[in-house]
Design an enzyme around this catalytic site. Sequence first.
Site, PDB file in Angstrom:
ATOM      1  N   SER A 297      -2.960 -70.072 -36.496  1.00 54.48           N
ATOM      2  CA  SER A 297      -1.851 -69.931 -35.555  1.00 54.48           C
ATOM      3  C   SER A 297      -1.020 -71.221 -35.503  1.00 54.48           C
ATOM      4  CB  SER A 297      -2.387 -69.537 -34.179  1.00 54.48           C
ATOM      5  OG  SER A 297      -1.349 -69.231 -33.293  1.00 54.48           O
TER       6      SER A 297
ATOM      7  N   ASP B 201       0.925 -58.466 -36.160  1.00 57.74           N
ATOM      8  CA  ASP B 201       1.120 -59.821 -35.659  1.00 57.74           C
ATOM      9  C   ASP B 201       2.603 -60.173 -35.731  1.00 57.74           C
ATOM     10  OD1 ASP B 201       1.085 -62.525 -35.076  1.00 57.74           O
ATOM     11  OD2 ASP B 201      -0.165 -63.111 -36.775  1.00 57.74           O
TER      12      ASP B 201
ATOM     13  N   HIS C  12      -3.043 -60.879 -34.073  1.00 55.40           N
ATOM     14  CA  HIS C  12      -3.018 -62.325 -33.920  1.00 55.40           C
ATOM     15  C   HIS C  12      -4.198 -62.816 -33.074  1.00 55.40           C
ATOM     16  CE1 HIS C  12      -0.942 -66.142 -34.417  1.00 55.40           C
ATOM     17  NE2 HIS C  12      -1.399 -66.437 -33.212  1.00 55.40           N
TER      18      HIS C  12
END
Length: 407
Positions: free
Chosen positions: A193, A347, A377
Amino acid sequence: MTALWLVLLVNLSTFFLGVFIWAVIQHFLIAEIPSALQHPVKFRCMHCMALFLITMGNILEKLKICSMPRFIQCIHDLSAIKKNHNLMVTNMYFGTIPVRLFQPKTVSSKLRRGIIFYHGGGTICGSLDSYHNLCSFLAQETESVVLSVGYRKLPDHCYPSVPNDCLNATIHFMKGLKSYGVDPSRVVVCGESVGGGAVAIVTQALVNFPSLPKICAQVLITPVTQIIDFRLPSHQQNQNVPFLTKDLLMTSVCKYLDIDLSWKDAIASGTSVPPDTWKKYRKWLAFDNIPRRFKSKSLLPEFPEHFNEAAYLEIRHTLKAEISPLLADDQIIAQLPQAFLVSCENDPLRDDALLYKKRLEDEGVPVTWYHVEDGFHGCIILFDKQPFSFPCSMKIVNAVISYIKGI
């Protein structure tokens, strides 16, 4: 006194129940559950709980009791840390940056591979503790020395704390690799991320440090590679998919970049970006760079029709490659090490990975791409969190381990 406590307990229970019911209603009004996702009921329950905690954090922040990020961090760090008897784990500081070193106890006749890991969490949550089990698993399964970096984050620190801390910790580690039993020719930088975005930023920055050992590979798991275009197909298609919804993403971006939340709609729509900037970066942000199968017919226009100069004046400091590594110069990209990119279908950051993949490939950088059709995600952190784990969680972990072991 007993009656007073009983009344207080009833009132608190009613309050918590009311907040939870509100979270459940919000979930069913807004959340979109991908059809490819396995265990949708579990997914819904987990998102309702996430909404409940975020709402409680916002209430505490408005009451000036505790900031929302700090409350979420405290809850996030409650996850159990599993002790691995096959590893020696050492907490240290590189200057003021907390780091955690994972070293296999088994004797090795040669120096080991090194993995530098930057955790995710959108600068709101994520920590050495919450990613401890993942780093421990990586160290054991790949027989590598893993360094986890505990960079500064919200609410006390905004940009550029993440890239600065990750870069400084990496440089410190790289200068003394052999003292940690690490082979200087086999150092991998890995992140998830916002940590995946830090991988891109750090590997680009290290191009300017020729005296340091070269990074042999970069692993970017569902990375943030740009914060200019939030109109990409994946943003439009997944804006209401938990756990990284459009509202949460834009709130995180604004808080991290120290931008007032009143501007988040302008940032999300792209009207805060001047037409000449869109034109300058069009070749890297264009929908044409994304494979056709990821684009639906109902997408909004590629670039906004209007320009909000007032919003631009608030966010202009963010329109640079130091924040959006996707926009780096060609000569920098061309010098980067081989890459392993992970993207998830459900995502909003999926296309960040796809666009960065194309940039790397266009400059001759070897890229291995792993796409997870049922992924969302943040799913990787759930890999060992039974009963909250999903099949996609372990898929990503296994793919990353397989790639690293091949180096």
